[in-house]
Design a protein around this motif. Structure first.
Motif, PDB file in Angstrom:
ATOM      1  N   SER A   1      10.024   7.413  46.812  1.00  0.00           N
ATOM      2  CA  SER A   1      10.066   6.523  45.657  1.00  0.00           C
ATOM      3  C   SER A   1       8.727   5.801  45.500  1.00  0.00           C
ATOM      4  O   SER A   1       8.269   5.576  44.378  1.00  0.00           O
ATOM      5  CB  SER A   1      11.225   5.531  45.777  1.00  0.00           C
TER       6      SER A   1
ATOM      7  N   THR B   1      13.309  12.916  42.761  1.00  0.00           N
ATOM      8  CA  THR B   1      12.566  11.684  42.535  1.00  0.00           C
ATOM      9  C   THR B   1      11.884  11.716  41.163  1.00  0.00           C
ATOM     10  O   THR B   1      11.806  10.701  40.466  1.00  0.00           O
ATOM     11  CB  THR B   1      11.525  11.461  43.652  1.00  0.00           C
TER      12      THR B   1
ATOM     13  N   LEU C   1       8.744   5.586  41.668  1.00  0.00           N
ATOM     14  CA  LEU C   1      10.088   5.342  41.129  1.00  0.00           C
ATOM     15  C   LEU C   1      10.370   3.843  41.215  1.00  0.00           C
ATOM     16  O   LEU C   1      10.357   3.269  42.300  1.00  0.00           O
ATOM     17  CB  LEU C   1      11.118   6.141  41.948  1.00  0.00           C
ATOM     18  N   ARG C   2      10.625   3.202  40.063  1.00  0.00           N
ATOM     19  CA  ARG C   2      10.938   1.777  40.053  1.00  0.00           C
ATOM     20  C   ARG C   2      11.981   1.478  38.980  1.00  0.00           C
ATOM     21  O   ARG C   2      12.011   2.134  37.938  1.00  0.00           O
ATOM     22  CB  ARG C   2       9.672   0.942  39.773  1.00  0.00           C
TER      23      ARG C   2
ATOM     24  N   ARG D   1      12.659   8.873  38.422  1.00  0.00           N
ATOM     25  CA  ARG D   1      11.651   7.940  37.885  1.00  0.00           C
ATOM     26  C   ARG D   1      11.534   8.070  36.376  1.00  0.00           C
ATOM     27  O   ARG D   1      11.112   7.137  35.700  1.00  0.00           O
ATOM     28  CB  ARG D   1      10.297   8.160  38.547  1.00  0.00           C
TER      29      ARG D   1
ATOM     30  N   THR E   1      11.630  -1.032  43.947  1.00  0.00           N
ATOM     31  CA  THR E   1      11.502   0.376  44.332  1.00  0.00           C
ATOM     32  C   THR E   1      12.776   0.778  45.054  1.00  0.00           C
ATOM     33  O   THR E   1      13.093   0.225  46.102  1.00  0.00           O
ATOM     34  CB  THR E   1      10.289   0.573  45.267  1.00  0.00           C
TER      35      THR E   1
END
Length: 570
Positions: free
Chosen positions: A419, A115, A424-425, A119, A435
């Motif tokens: 996420s 992750t 995380l996007r 990200r 997301t």
RNA sequence: CGGGGCGUAGCGCAGCCUGGUAGCGCACCUGCCUUGGGCGCAGGGGGUCGUGUGUUCAAAUCACACCGCCCCGACCA
């Protein structure tokens, strides 16, 4: 390879330390040696087998678009703190400090690491979906390593992670893994079950486990022979058997009765001459520090996993005796739901519509009769009960059985847990942030070998499926000192090498009995014996699994072998 | 973490109770012999008796502490 030059330390006697069959045979066969509790060295034979398993896994993962990476086993604390799992993992995580005193850990799984990569790098919906995987050593400080390679502190795992734009994408990624796992375990020659599973500390919604039935296993699986329903006991549901006795009709009020020194459900059943199913069991559980009262039918067991799941708790434990006295003014054995105001009351679904039951009175040595849920106390109803053998299947009504099994693979729909917590996007088509939704999927590499041994062995040793055996064939000259036998065996060996067949030439100066015993023990699928039948230009071809031997013309031997290896027959 | 068991040669074990020389089987090395299911004979090498402290003239053996391993339970993404 020439056996005389190899390190294959087989043993005649089995080690006193080993109890489960796979552990015994791995030691006896010279596959592994123990370094410490739950820490093993994989010697030549084990490594060859594990590499074959890894190659099968790799091919099938690549086939669904997986991209192989290698992530660091040494992780900084920060990423684990972000996801919240630095605390959750507790003592199961190996922790260490660097020279500056910074906290590090050895990776037990890699959601955080992938992750953090994602990200930092994924910016656009155009980059999704992604399937990332690795085959890597994992570290877990198990409270009790045991059973050879079944529960260890350091092991090889194939772990993969998927990133998708939406739930439909995740469904597809999940299905791809589901199918790939079936191909992998089929190719490894295992008989396995796919069962519904609990997501545990991974978080997330849907989850399946791939398990091999074995008494050496530690997972319990509830399954229905009639319709095929199968689920981990932590997750399984069923229709409970009806109460042994119908409840008394009528609108009675709870009434105390004296039960001196009667503490257990069984005590009260004997005293009242009423079945356990006419009682309510009161359990005080503490979930993340908050106590709750859990009500179950007297003859039912609580599933702590279900309770933990519905409370979204990370830690659930029974209350300590003093906590119970502080909360109830009575001790365990005389507890009940009537009059309880200071904590949540959760009741299992099996108590719905029951009437006039028996519970504790919250006064030591007293119980109440005529207690009716919904009238004398108002619980919240949930499925809290652990399935028992013989319960009726929810799908078809068939009787459930409970079997032990070894987990070899586990797939999870993670959802947004990582996420979201780690930020995380990506940008979507409309320029708005999205997301991504994640999945996580694992296979225990050593467990494939271990399960194959547990499933396939006999009094002489392992009977490994050809695709995962360390060698496909062993060429055994009965007497290597005999020049004709030696030249023939060397020739066959050279032909195998040329044909790309993994062959082991037993050129040792040993008596034939020793060679046969060793070949059987380490589980090589096929053996070509070069001996007295050379007079007729024949060698003997035998199968480890079927124990059937046949004479084959020398010049046809390698072709015969090749057909057998590529065919289905073992 | 609770309960139980065990630590003596590479493996399997005896010796410990009742203190005094460390032993057996397998494996290993050498030679001879044998060669279709862990042969046979002869000779040989290999030990901080888990570690430490104590008791004793003397400790594998007795006492205490610690360490390690196995099993059961708790726990177990």
């Amino acid at each position: 390879m020439r056996w005389s030059t190899l390190f294959i330390p087989t043993l005649r006697e089995h080690s006193a330390e080993a109890e489960v069959i796979s552990h015994q045979l791995l030691l006896r066969g010279g596959y592994i040696r123990q370094l410490s509790a739950g820490i093993y060295s994989y010697l030549l034979l084990a490594q060859r087998s594990l590499l074959k398993i890894q190659q099968i896994v790799r091919e099938e993962m690549n086939a669904i678009g997986g991209q192989e990476m290698l992530l660091p086993a040494l992780n900084p604390a920060e990423v684990w703190q972000e996801s919240g799992r630095w605390e959750i993992m507790g003592d199961n995580m190996f922790r260490l400090k660097d020279r500056f005193g910074r906290d590090l850990c050895l990776g037990m799984t890699h959601e955080e690491v992938v992750t953090s990569i994602a990200r930092g790098e994924l910016r656009s919906y155009k980059q999704l979906p992604q399937i990332w995987y690795q085959i890597q050593t994992k570290f877990r400080d198990e409270p009790r390593p045991k059973s050879g390679l079944l529960r260890v502190r350091q092991f090889i795992m194939k772990d993969s992670y998927t990133f998708d734009l939406d739930a439909a994408g995740l469904d597809l990624a999940y299905q791809k893994h589901y199918d790939a796992y079936r191909h992998i375990f089929d190719r490894c020659g295992l008989e396995y079950m796919i069962v519904e599973a609990h997501s545990g500390a991974m978080g997330g919604s849907q989850s399946h486990e791939f398990v091999v039935r074995s008494d050496a296993g530690e997972d319990f699986i509830a399954r229905c022979a009639a319709c095929g329903y199968a689920a981990n006991l932590e997750k399984a549901v069923s229709r409970p058997a009806a109460p042994a006795l119908l409840d008394p009709e009528g609108d009675y009020t709870p009434e105390e009765f004296h039960t001196p020194n009667l503490k257990t459900i069984a005590d009260i059943a004997a005293f009242t001459k009423l079945p356990e199913s006419s009682q309510m069991k009161s359990l005080v559980m503490v979930a993340d520090g908050i106590p709750v009262l859990v009500m179950l039918r007297g003859d039912h067991q609580l599933s702590e996993t279900k309770l933990q799941g519905l409370l979204h708790a990370t830690d659930v434990r029974p209350a300590h005796p003093q906590e119970i006295i502080d909360l109830f003014g009575a001790s365990a054995g005389s507890l009940g739901p009537v009059g309880v105001k200071n904590l949540r009351i959760l009741a299992d679904l099996a108590l719905q519509r029951r009437r006039n039951m028996i519970s504790g009175a919250n006064r030591d040595d007293y119980h109440l009769k005529n207690v009716t849920p919904g009238e004398d106390f108002n619980p919240e109803y949930f499925d809290l009960r652990q399935v028992a053998a013989g319960d009726a299947c929810v799908n078809c009504g068939g009787a459930l059985e409970i079997v032990k099994a070894i987990e070899i693979g586990h797939i999870f729909k993670l959802g947004y847990k990582y996420s979201e917590s780690m930020g995380l996007r990506v940008l979507g088509e409309d320029g708005k942030e999205i997301t991504p939704i994640m999945g996580s999927y694992g296979i225990g590499i050593e467990r494939i070998l271990t399960c194959a041994i547990e499933l396939y062995n006999d009094k002489d040793g392992m009977v490994l499926p050809p695709p995962i055996a360390p060698f496909s064939v062993v060429i055994t000259p009965v007497n290597y000192a005999d020049s004709l036998q030696r030249e023939t065996a060397d020739l066959l060996y050279a032909q195998c090498v040329k044909a790309g067949i993994d062959a082991l030439l037993d050129d040792r100066d040993e008596r034939p009995g020793v060679k046969f015993k060793d070949a059987d023990l380490i589980g090589i699928p096929y053996r070509i014996t070069v001996g007295k039948k050379l007079r007729d230009a024949k060698v003997e071809f035998s199968s480890r699994r079927t124990r059937i031997s046949e004479d084959v013309q020398l010049h046809e031997a390698v072709d015969h072998l090749r057909r057998r290896i590529s065919g289905i027959a073992l």
